[in-house]
Design a protein around this motif. Structure first.
Motif, mmCIF file in Angstrom:
data_model
loop_
_atom_site.group_PDB
_atom_site.id
_atom_site.type_symbol
_atom_site.label_atom_id
_atom_site.label_comp_id
_atom_site.label_asym_id
_atom_site.label_seq_id
_atom_site.Cartn_x
_atom_site.Cartn_y
_atom_site.Cartn_z
ATOM 1 N N THR A 185 3.507 -2.790 -5.476
ATOM 2 C CA THR A 185 3.327 -3.044 -3.954
ATOM 3 C C THR A 185 3.362 -1.558 -3.234
ATOM 4 O OG1 THR A 185 5.579 -3.332 -3.628
ATOM 5 C CG2 THR A 185 4.195 -5.193 -4.095
ATOM 6 N N GLN A 186 3.804 -0.595 -3.710
ATOM 7 C CA GLN A 186 3.884 0.461 -2.918
ATOM 8 C C GLN A 186 3.747 1.722 -4.207
ATOM 9 O OE1 GLN A 186 7.655 0.442 -1.162
ATOM 10 N NE2 GLN A 186 8.753 -0.504 -3.011
ATOM 11 N N THR A 187 3.700 3.012 -3.753
ATOM 12 C CA THR A 187 3.562 4.211 -4.590
ATOM 13 C C THR A 187 5.018 4.612 -5.005
ATOM 14 O OG1 THR A 187 2.774 5.475 -2.819
ATOM 15 C CG2 THR A 187 1.076 4.822 -4.410
ATOM 16 N N SER A 188 6.019 4.293 -4.036
ATOM 17 C CA SER A 188 7.478 4.815 -4.143
ATOM 18 C C SER A 188 8.056 4.773 -5.715
ATOM 19 C CB SER A 188 8.368 3.928 -3.443
ATOM 20 O OG SER A 188 7.785 3.954 -1.994
ATOM 21 N N PRO A 189 7.780 3.613 -6.520
ATOM 22 C CA PRO A 189 8.077 3.775 -7.895
ATOM 23 C C PRO A 189 7.836 5.019 -8.490
ATOM 24 C CG PRO A 189 6.331 2.110 -7.616
ATOM 25 C CD PRO A 189 6.732 2.556 -6.349
ATOM 26 N N VAL A 190 6.767 5.748 -8.356
ATOM 27 C CA VAL A 190 6.663 7.172 -8.701
ATOM 28 C C VAL A 190 7.761 8.154 -8.341
ATOM 29 C CG1 VAL A 190 4.957 8.971 -9.201
ATOM 30 C CG2 VAL A 190 3.948 6.783 -8.535
ATOM 31 N N GLN A 191 8.585 7.846 -7.238
ATOM 32 C CA GLN A 191 9.626 8.620 -7.001
ATOM 33 C C GLN A 191 10.553 8.706 -8.417
ATOM 34 O OE1 GLN A 191 11.788 8.086 -3.498
ATOM 35 N NE2 GLN A 191 10.143 7.604 -2.179
ATOM 36 N N ALA A 192 10.908 7.278 -8.644
ATOM 37 C CA ALA A 192 12.025 7.286 -9.775
ATOM 38 C C ALA A 192 11.538 7.575 -10.794
ATOM 39 C CB ALA A 192 12.529 5.696 -9.767
ATOM 40 N N TYR A 221 -0.977 -3.072 -4.133
ATOM 41 C CA TYR A 221 -1.817 -4.288 -4.036
ATOM 42 C C TYR A 221 -0.463 -5.339 -3.466
ATOM 43 C CZ TYR A 221 -4.595 -2.663 -7.533
ATOM 44 O OH TYR A 221 -5.423 -1.699 -8.261
ATOM 45 N N ARG A 222 -0.876 -5.999 -2.367
ATOM 46 C CA ARG A 222 -0.075 -7.005 -1.708
ATOM 47 C C ARG A 222 -1.021 -8.116 -1.228
ATOM 48 N NH1 ARG A 222 3.190 -2.992 2.594
ATOM 49 N NH2 ARG A 222 3.738 -1.326 0.864
ATOM 50 N N ARG A 223 -0.029 -9.454 -1.596
ATOM 51 C CA ARG A 223 -0.661 -10.546 -1.252
ATOM 52 C C ARG A 223 -1.007 -10.692 0.469
ATOM 53 N NH1 ARG A 223 2.021 -15.249 -4.674
ATOM 54 N NH2 ARG A 223 0.833 -16.547 -3.309
ATOM 55 N N THR A 237 -4.655 2.162 -0.255
ATOM 56 C CA THR A 237 -4.024 3.411 -0.867
ATOM 57 C C THR A 237 -3.089 4.025 -0.198
ATOM 58 O OG1 THR A 237 -6.645 3.549 -1.099
ATOM 59 C CG2 THR A 237 -5.355 5.425 -2.083
ATOM 60 N N GLN A 238 -2.027 4.552 -0.882
ATOM 61 C CA GLN A 238 -1.167 5.196 -0.252
ATOM 62 C C GLN A 238 -0.935 6.591 -1.015
ATOM 63 O OE1 GLN A 238 2.604 2.669 -0.904
ATOM 64 N NE2 GLN A 238 2.379 1.770 1.230
ATOM 65 N N VAL A 239 -0.044 7.352 -0.345
ATOM 66 C CA VAL A 239 0.337 8.673 -0.908
ATOM 67 C C VAL A 239 1.882 8.773 -0.527
ATOM 68 C CG1 VAL A 239 0.270 11.166 -0.572
ATOM 69 C CG2 VAL A 239 -1.589 9.974 -0.486
ATOM 70 N N GLU A 240 2.372 8.788 -1.704
ATOM 71 C CA GLU A 240 3.913 8.941 -1.722
ATOM 72 C C GLU A 240 4.199 10.276 -1.630
ATOM 73 O OE1 GLU A 240 5.518 6.155 -1.724
ATOM 74 O OE2 GLU A 240 7.570 6.782 -1.701
ATOM 75 N N GLY A 241 5.400 10.782 -1.060
ATOM 76 C CA GLY A 241 5.687 12.194 -1.090
ATOM 77 C C GLY A 241 7.406 12.192 -1.589
ATOM 78 N N PHE A 244 15.109 2.472 0.572
ATOM 79 C CA PHE A 244 15.520 3.553 -0.318
ATOM 80 C C PHE A 244 15.537 4.870 0.579
ATOM 81 C CE2 PHE A 244 10.917 3.232 0.824
ATOM 82 C CZ PHE A 244 10.426 1.886 0.574
ATOM 83 N N THR A 245 15.551 4.776 1.985
ATOM 84 C CA THR A 245 15.953 6.041 2.657
ATOM 85 C C THR A 245 16.992 5.536 3.757
ATOM 86 O OG1 THR A 245 14.144 5.213 4.044
ATOM 87 C CG2 THR A 245 13.754 7.164 2.536
ATOM 88 N N GLU A 246 17.759 6.503 3.972
ATOM 89 C CA GLU A 246 18.877 6.384 5.104
ATOM 90 C C GLU A 246 19.311 7.747 5.604
ATOM 91 O OE1 GLU A 246 19.879 3.758 6.280
ATOM 92 O OE2 GLU A 246 21.258 4.790 7.725
ATOM 93 N N LEU A 271 3.019 6.043 8.912
ATOM 94 C CA LEU A 271 3.719 6.345 7.697
ATOM 95 C C LEU A 271 4.937 6.041 8.044
ATOM 96 C CD1 LEU A 271 5.491 9.355 7.737
ATOM 97 C CD2 LEU A 271 3.317 10.207 7.515
ATOM 98 N N GLY A 272 5.825 5.867 6.850
ATOM 99 C CA GLY A 272 7.315 5.365 6.828
ATOM 100 C C GLY A 272 7.955 6.792 6.048
ATOM 101 N N ALA A 273 9.177 7.070 6.324
ATOM 102 C CA ALA A 273 9.897 8.216 5.735
ATOM 103 C C ALA A 273 11.256 8.116 5.733
ATOM 104 C CB ALA A 273 9.237 9.505 6.240
ATOM 105 N N PHE A 284 14.117 14.386 0.735
ATOM 106 C CA PHE A 284 13.335 13.435 1.755
ATOM 107 C C PHE A 284 12.194 12.753 1.124
ATOM 108 C CE2 PHE A 284 11.229 17.366 3.078
ATOM 109 C CZ PHE A 284 9.978 17.109 2.877
ATOM 110 N N ALA A 285 11.792 11.575 1.595
ATOM 111 C CA ALA A 285 10.713 10.944 1.069
ATOM 112 C C ALA A 285 9.707 10.179 2.193
ATOM 113 C CB ALA A 285 10.999 9.880 0.004
ATOM 114 N N PHE A 286 8.507 10.127 1.823
ATOM 115 C CA PHE A 286 7.570 9.362 2.794
ATOM 116 C C PHE A 286 6.482 8.626 2.142
ATOM 117 C CE2 PHE A 286 6.045 13.675 2.187
ATOM 118 C CZ PHE A 286 4.558 13.592 1.886
ATOM 119 N N GLY A 287 5.871 7.713 2.895
ATOM 120 C CA GLY A 287 4.719 6.853 2.325
ATOM 121 C C GLY A 287 3.658 6.870 3.306
#
Ligand code: DAH
Length: 345
Positions: A170-177, A198-200, A212-216, A255-257, A288-290, A311-314
Protein backbone atom coordinates in the motif's frame (compact mmCIF):
# COMPACT_ATOMS: atom_id res chain seq x y z
CA UNK A 1 13.26 -27.18 -101.90
CA UNK A 2 14.83 -23.82 -102.54
CA UNK A 3 11.40 -22.32 -102.84
CA UNK A 4 10.32 -23.81 -99.53
CA UNK A 5 13.34 -22.39 -97.76
CA UNK A 6 12.80 -18.93 -99.19
CA UNK A 7 9.15 -19.03 -98.17
CA UNK A 8 10.02 -20.09 -94.68
CA UNK A 9 12.63 -17.35 -94.48
CA UNK A 10 10.11 -14.72 -95.49
CA UNK A 11 7.48 -16.04 -93.07
CA UNK A 12 9.99 -16.03 -90.24
CA UNK A 13 11.15 -12.47 -91.04
CA UNK A 14 7.55 -11.23 -90.85
CA UNK A 15 6.85 -13.08 -87.64
CA UNK A 16 9.93 -11.63 -85.95
CA UNK A 17 9.10 -8.17 -87.12
CA UNK A 18 5.56 -8.42 -85.75
CA UNK A 19 6.61 -9.24 -82.23
CA UNK A 20 6.06 -6.01 -80.33
CA UNK A 21 6.27 -6.57 -76.64
CA UNK A 22 6.79 -10.11 -75.52
CA UNK A 23 10.26 -11.66 -75.22
CA UNK A 24 8.61 -15.00 -74.68
CA UNK A 25 6.77 -14.82 -78.00
CA UNK A 26 10.08 -14.09 -79.73
CA UNK A 27 11.65 -17.12 -78.12
CA UNK A 28 8.74 -19.30 -79.22
CA UNK A 29 9.37 -18.23 -82.82
CA UNK A 30 13.08 -19.04 -82.46
CA UNK A 31 12.31 -22.55 -81.20
CA UNK A 32 9.67 -23.14 -83.87
CA UNK A 33 12.03 -22.26 -86.73
CA UNK A 34 15.61 -22.76 -85.58
CA UNK A 35 15.20 -25.19 -82.66
CA UNK A 36 16.17 -28.88 -82.78
CA UNK A 37 12.73 -29.82 -84.04
CA UNK A 38 12.21 -26.50 -85.83
CA UNK A 39 11.05 -26.06 -89.40
CA UNK A 40 14.41 -25.03 -90.85
CA UNK A 41 16.18 -27.85 -89.06
CA UNK A 42 13.80 -30.44 -90.44
CA UNK A 43 14.25 -29.02 -93.95
CA UNK A 44 18.00 -29.54 -93.50
CA UNK A 45 17.35 -33.18 -92.65
CA UNK A 46 15.69 -33.64 -96.03
CA UNK A 47 18.97 -32.67 -97.75
CA UNK A 48 20.20 -36.26 -97.65
CA UNK A 49 17.81 -36.95 -100.49
CA UNK A 50 19.27 -34.24 -102.71
CA UNK A 51 21.71 -34.89 -105.48
CA UNK A 52 25.39 -34.24 -104.78
CA UNK A 53 25.47 -31.11 -106.92
CA UNK A 54 22.31 -29.56 -105.37
CA UNK A 55 23.49 -30.20 -101.83
CA UNK A 56 26.10 -27.39 -101.49
CA UNK A 57 23.80 -24.90 -103.22
CA UNK A 58 20.86 -25.63 -100.94
CA UNK A 59 23.18 -25.83 -97.92
CA UNK A 60 24.36 -22.32 -98.66
CA UNK A 61 20.80 -21.00 -98.87
CA UNK A 62 19.86 -22.68 -95.58
CA UNK A 63 22.93 -21.29 -93.85
CA UNK A 64 22.25 -17.80 -95.14
CA UNK A 65 18.64 -18.04 -93.99
CA UNK A 66 19.71 -19.29 -90.54
CA UNK A 67 22.32 -16.54 -90.19
CA UNK A 68 19.87 -13.83 -91.17
CA UNK A 69 17.09 -15.10 -88.88
CA UNK A 70 19.47 -15.46 -85.94
CA UNK A 71 20.66 -11.88 -86.42
CA UNK A 72 17.07 -10.63 -86.69
CA UNK A 73 16.11 -12.44 -83.51
CA UNK A 74 19.15 -11.05 -81.65
CA UNK A 75 18.44 -7.49 -82.64
CA UNK A 76 14.71 -7.86 -81.86
CA UNK A 77 15.71 -9.28 -78.51
CA UNK A 78 17.87 -6.21 -77.76
CA UNK A 79 15.10 -3.91 -78.86
CA UNK A 80 12.49 -5.59 -76.63
CA UNK A 81 14.83 -5.60 -73.64
CA UNK A 82 15.56 -1.91 -74.04
CA UNK A 83 11.85 -1.23 -74.25
CA UNK A 84 11.19 -3.32 -71.14
CA UNK A 85 13.89 -1.42 -69.23
CA UNK A 86 12.59 1.98 -70.21
CA UNK A 87 9.05 0.93 -69.25
CA UNK A 88 10.34 -0.22 -65.87
CA UNK A 89 12.24 3.02 -65.31
CA UNK A 90 9.19 5.06 -66.23
CA UNK A 91 6.95 3.11 -63.86
CA UNK A 92 9.40 3.37 -60.96
CA UNK A 93 10.08 7.02 -61.39
CA UNK A 94 10.35 8.90 -58.08
CA UNK A 95 8.98 12.38 -57.68
CA UNK A 96 11.66 13.94 -55.51
CA UNK A 97 9.54 17.06 -55.07
CA UNK A 98 6.81 15.20 -53.11
CA UNK A 99 6.75 16.07 -49.39
CA UNK A 100 8.28 13.32 -47.21
CA UNK A 101 6.26 10.95 -45.06
CA UNK A 102 6.50 11.91 -41.40
CA UNK A 103 8.05 9.31 -39.08
CA UNK A 104 6.11 9.11 -35.83
CA UNK A 105 8.42 8.85 -32.83
CA UNK A 106 7.39 7.97 -29.29
CA UNK A 107 8.23 9.90 -26.16
CA UNK A 108 8.54 9.28 -22.45
CA UNK A 109 5.39 9.16 -20.34
CA UNK A 110 4.85 12.25 -18.11
CA UNK A 111 5.11 10.06 -14.99
CA UNK A 112 8.42 8.67 -16.22
CA UNK A 113 9.66 12.19 -16.91
CA UNK A 114 8.66 13.27 -13.40
CA UNK A 115 10.25 10.20 -11.81
CA UNK A 116 13.44 10.71 -13.81
CA UNK A 117 13.65 14.30 -12.58
CA UNK A 118 13.13 13.25 -8.94
CA UNK A 119 15.76 10.50 -9.25
CA UNK A 120 18.21 12.94 -10.78
CA UNK A 121 17.79 15.41 -7.90
CA UNK A 122 18.45 12.73 -5.28
CA UNK A 123 21.30 11.06 -7.19
CA UNK A 124 22.96 14.49 -7.26
CA UNK A 125 22.76 14.52 -3.44
CA UNK A 126 24.43 11.10 -3.23
CA UNK A 127 21.34 8.97 -2.59
CA UNK A 128 21.11 5.37 -3.82
CA UNK A 129 18.03 4.01 -5.59
CA UNK A 130 16.54 0.93 -3.91
CA UNK A 131 13.81 -1.44 -4.98
CA UNK A 132 11.33 -3.64 -3.18
CA UNK A 133 8.64 -6.12 -4.28
CA UNK A 134 5.13 -4.98 -5.18
CA UNK A 135 3.74 -8.18 -3.72
CA UNK A 136 4.75 -7.72 -0.10
CA UNK A 137 4.33 -9.42 3.24
CA UNK A 138 2.15 -7.97 5.95
CA UNK A 139 5.29 -7.83 8.10
CA UNK A 140 7.22 -5.40 5.86
CA UNK A 141 4.19 -3.41 4.71
CA UNK A 142 2.88 -2.81 8.24
CA UNK A 143 4.48 -4.52 11.21
CA UNK A 144 8.08 -3.46 10.59
CA UNK A 145 6.73 0.08 10.25
CA UNK A 146 5.25 0.09 13.72
CA UNK A 147 1.77 -0.94 12.58
CA UNK A 148 1.00 -4.17 14.45
CA UNK A 149 -2.04 -6.23 13.47
CA UNK A 150 -5.30 -4.47 14.43
CA UNK A 151 -3.57 -1.09 14.72
CA UNK A 152 -6.24 1.51 13.89
CA UNK A 153 -3.88 3.37 11.53
CA UNK A 154 -4.07 0.41 9.14
CA UNK A 155 -7.51 1.74 8.20
CA UNK A 156 -5.82 4.75 6.57
CA UNK A 157 -4.71 2.42 3.78
CA UNK A 158 -7.42 0.05 2.58
CA UNK A 159 -5.47 -2.91 1.24
CA UNK A 160 -5.70 -5.63 -1.39
CA UNK A 161 -4.80 -8.84 0.44
CA UNK A 162 -3.73 -11.94 -1.49
CA UNK A 163 -3.54 -14.22 1.55
CA UNK A 164 -3.76 -13.36 5.23
CA UNK A 165 -0.08 -12.43 5.27
CA UNK A 166 0.56 -11.30 1.70
CA UNK A 167 -0.76 -8.18 -0.02
CA UNK A 168 0.11 -5.79 -2.83
CA UNK A 169 2.01 -3.07 -1.00
CA UNK A 170 0.00 0.00 0.00
CA UNK A 171 3.10 2.20 0.23
CA UNK A 172 6.80 2.20 -0.67
CA UNK A 173 7.70 2.46 3.04
CA UNK A 174 8.43 -1.31 3.37
CA UNK A 175 11.59 -0.65 1.34
CA UNK A 176 12.86 1.31 4.39
CA UNK A 177 12.87 -1.84 6.54
CA UNK A 178 14.26 -4.02 3.75
CA UNK A 179 17.12 -1.58 3.13
CA UNK A 180 18.02 -1.30 6.81
CA UNK A 181 18.04 -5.10 7.11
CA UNK A 182 20.39 -5.41 4.14
CA UNK A 183 22.86 -2.97 5.74
CA UNK A 184 25.25 -3.54 8.56
CA UNK A 185 23.70 -2.35 11.81
CA UNK A 186 23.92 1.44 12.32
CA UNK A 187 25.73 2.05 9.00
CA UNK A 188 24.61 5.21 7.20
CA UNK A 189 21.82 5.08 4.59
CA UNK A 190 20.76 7.65 2.05
CA UNK A 191 18.24 6.13 -0.33
CA UNK A 192 15.11 6.66 -2.34
CA UNK A 193 12.75 3.89 -3.45
CA UNK A 194 10.40 4.71 -6.33
CA UNK A 195 7.58 2.34 -7.21
CA UNK A 196 3.93 1.45 -7.65
CA UNK A 197 1.55 1.08 -4.72
CA UNK A 198 -2.03 -0.22 -4.49
CA UNK A 199 -5.05 0.76 -2.42
CA UNK A 200 -8.75 -0.01 -2.50
CA UNK A 201 -9.65 3.48 -3.64
CA UNK A 202 -12.26 4.68 -6.11
CA UNK A 203 -11.10 5.61 -9.58
CA UNK A 204 -11.81 9.33 -10.10
CA UNK A 205 -10.06 12.59 -10.98
CA UNK A 206 -7.92 12.49 -7.85
CA UNK A 207 -7.88 8.79 -6.78
CA UNK A 208 -6.64 5.61 -8.37
CA UNK A 209 -6.30 2.07 -6.97
CA UNK A 210 -2.73 2.10 -8.31
CA UNK A 211 -0.36 5.03 -8.10
CA UNK A 212 3.31 5.89 -7.78
CA UNK A 213 5.34 6.91 -4.75
CA UNK A 214 8.93 7.77 -4.00
CA UNK A 215 10.09 6.78 -0.54
CA UNK A 216 13.12 8.41 1.05
CA UNK A 217 15.24 7.35 4.01
CA UNK A 218 18.33 8.94 5.53
CA UNK A 219 20.02 7.46 8.59
CA UNK A 220 23.27 8.50 10.22
CA UNK A 221 24.64 9.82 13.47
CA UNK A 222 23.13 13.20 14.34
CA UNK A 223 20.43 13.48 11.66
CA UNK A 224 17.94 16.19 12.73
CA UNK A 225 14.56 17.51 11.68
CA UNK A 226 16.27 20.53 10.09
CA UNK A 227 18.06 18.13 7.71
CA UNK A 228 14.67 16.81 6.61
CA UNK A 229 13.31 20.33 6.14
CA UNK A 230 16.34 21.50 4.15
CA UNK A 231 16.25 18.41 1.93
CA UNK A 232 12.56 18.80 1.12
CA UNK A 233 12.86 22.53 0.46
CA UNK A 234 15.72 21.82 -1.93
CA UNK A 235 13.66 19.13 -3.68
CA UNK A 236 10.63 21.39 -4.12
CA UNK A 237 12.66 24.31 -5.44
CA UNK A 238 14.42 22.01 -7.92
CA UNK A 239 11.09 20.68 -9.19
CA UNK A 240 8.85 23.75 -9.06
CA UNK A 241 11.37 26.58 -9.32
CA UNK A 242 12.95 29.12 -6.96
CA UNK A 243 9.63 30.76 -6.06
CA UNK A 244 8.00 27.58 -4.79
CA UNK A 245 7.28 27.68 -1.06
CA UNK A 246 6.96 24.70 1.27
CA UNK A 247 4.72 24.51 4.32
CA UNK A 248 5.10 21.86 7.00
CA UNK A 249 2.04 20.86 9.03
CA UNK A 250 2.12 18.56 12.06
CA UNK A 251 0.66 15.15 11.28
CA UNK A 252 0.70 11.53 12.35
CA UNK A 253 2.33 8.44 10.83
CA UNK A 254 3.04 5.38 12.97
CA UNK A 255 6.57 5.05 11.58
CA UNK A 256 7.74 8.61 12.26
CA UNK A 257 7.82 10.82 15.35
CA UNK A 258 7.38 13.71 14.99
CA UNK A 259 5.51 13.50 11.68
CA UNK A 260 4.64 16.17 9.18
CA UNK A 261 2.70 16.66 5.99
CA UNK A 262 4.27 18.99 3.47
CA UNK A 263 2.37 21.33 1.20
CA UNK A 264 3.75 23.22 -1.75
CA UNK A 265 2.42 26.62 -2.83
CA UNK A 266 -0.08 26.28 -5.68
CA UNK A 267 1.58 26.87 -9.01
CA UNK A 268 -1.74 27.09 -10.81
CA UNK A 269 -3.35 30.14 -9.32
CA UNK A 270 -0.56 31.83 -7.25
CA UNK A 271 -3.07 34.21 -5.63
CA UNK A 272 -5.52 31.89 -3.87
CA UNK A 273 -8.14 31.83 -6.63
CA UNK A 274 -11.18 30.06 -5.19
CA UNK A 275 -12.05 28.66 -8.60
CA UNK A 276 -8.62 27.03 -8.91
CA UNK A 277 -9.25 23.38 -9.81
CA UNK A 278 -6.06 22.26 -8.15
CA UNK A 279 -5.97 23.94 -4.71
CA UNK A 280 -9.60 25.23 -4.52
CA UNK A 281 -8.35 28.58 -3.32
CA UNK A 282 -6.33 27.39 -0.33
CA UNK A 283 -3.10 28.25 -2.18
CA UNK A 284 -1.45 25.04 -0.90
CA UNK A 285 -1.24 21.45 -2.06
CA UNK A 286 -0.28 18.44 -0.02
CA UNK A 287 2.37 16.40 -1.77
CA UNK A 288 4.18 14.34 0.80
CA UNK A 289 4.34 12.86 4.27
CA UNK A 290 7.54 12.80 6.31
CA UNK A 291 9.08 12.71 9.74
CA UNK A 292 11.88 11.50 11.98
CA UNK A 293 12.12 7.69 11.87
CA UNK A 294 10.40 6.21 14.94
CA UNK A 295 12.88 4.58 17.37
CA UNK A 296 10.87 1.33 17.25
CA UNK A 297 11.20 1.19 13.45
CA UNK A 298 14.98 1.54 13.75
CA UNK A 299 15.09 -1.15 16.45
CA UNK A 300 12.97 -3.66 14.51
CA UNK A 301 15.36 -3.51 11.58
CA UNK A 302 18.51 -3.85 13.67
CA UNK A 303 19.49 -0.19 14.13
CA UNK A 304 20.12 1.40 17.54
CA UNK A 305 18.19 4.65 18.10
CA UNK A 306 20.68 5.60 20.83
CA UNK A 307 23.48 5.69 18.24
CA UNK A 308 21.79 6.86 15.02
CA UNK A 309 18.74 8.85 13.98
CA UNK A 310 17.06 9.38 10.64
CA UNK A 311 14.34 11.01 8.62
CA UNK A 312 11.96 9.51 6.07
CA UNK A 313 9.48 10.77 3.55
CA UNK A 314 7.02 9.46 1.00
CA UNK A 315 5.83 11.54 -1.92
CA UNK A 316 3.14 11.08 -4.54
CA UNK A 317 4.55 11.19 -8.05
CA UNK A 318 1.19 11.74 -9.79
CA UNK A 319 0.54 14.80 -7.60
CA UNK A 320 3.87 16.30 -8.64
CA UNK A 321 3.30 15.49 -12.30
CA UNK A 322 -0.18 17.09 -12.18
CA UNK A 323 1.30 20.28 -10.74
CA UNK A 324 4.27 20.37 -13.07
CA UNK A 325 2.24 19.91 -16.23
CA UNK A 326 -1.08 21.47 -15.18
CA UNK A 327 -3.05 18.21 -15.45
CA UNK A 328 -6.28 18.26 -13.45
CA UNK A 329 -7.42 14.65 -13.88
CA UNK A 330 -5.25 11.79 -12.61
CA UNK A 331 -6.88 9.29 -14.97
CA UNK A 332 -5.22 10.92 -17.97
CA UNK A 333 -1.94 9.34 -16.84
CA UNK A 334 -3.36 5.82 -17.14
CA UNK A 335 -5.68 6.10 -20.16
CA UNK A 336 -2.70 6.18 -22.54
CA UNK A 337 -4.47 8.35 -25.08
CA UNK A 338 -1.76 9.35 -27.56
CA UNK A 339 -3.29 12.80 -28.00
CA UNK A 340 -2.52 13.42 -24.32
CA UNK A 341 0.86 11.65 -24.26
CA UNK A 342 2.19 13.38 -27.38
CA UNK A 343 2.10 16.70 -25.57
CA UNK A 344 5.11 15.69 -23.48
CA UNK A 345 7.59 15.48 -26.38
N1 DAH B 1 3.81 5.87 3.52
C1 DAH B 1 3.01 7.06 3.70
C2 DAH B 1 1.76 6.97 2.87
O1 DAH B 1 1.76 6.24 1.90
C3 DAH B 1 3.80 8.28 3.30
C4 DAH B 1 4.93 8.55 4.24
C5 DAH B 1 4.72 9.38 5.33
C6 DAH B 1 6.16 7.93 4.07
C7 DAH B 1 5.75 9.63 6.21
C8 DAH B 1 7.19 8.18 4.96
C9 DAH B 1 6.97 9.04 6.02
O2 DAH B 1 8.39 7.63 4.84
O3 DAH B 1 7.98 9.29 6.89
O4 DAH B 1 0.80 7.59 3.18
Amino acid sequence: MEQKILELRQRARDAIKNVTADLKELDNIRVKILGKKGELTSLLRGMSQLSAEDRPKIGKIVNEARAELEALIASKNDELKAKELSNKLASEKIDVTLPGRQVVTGNLHPLTLTLNRIKEIFLDMGYTIEEGPEVETDYYNFEALNLPKDHPARDMQDSFYITEDILVRTQTSPVQARTMESHESNSPIRMIAPGRVYRRDDYDASHSPMFTQVEGLVIDKGIRFSDLKGTLEHLLKEIFGKNAKARLRPSFFPFTEPSTEVDVSCMMCHCHDENCKVCHGSGWLEILGAGMVHPDVLKMSGYDPKIVSGFAFGLGVERIAMLTYGVDDLRLFYDNDVRFLQQFK
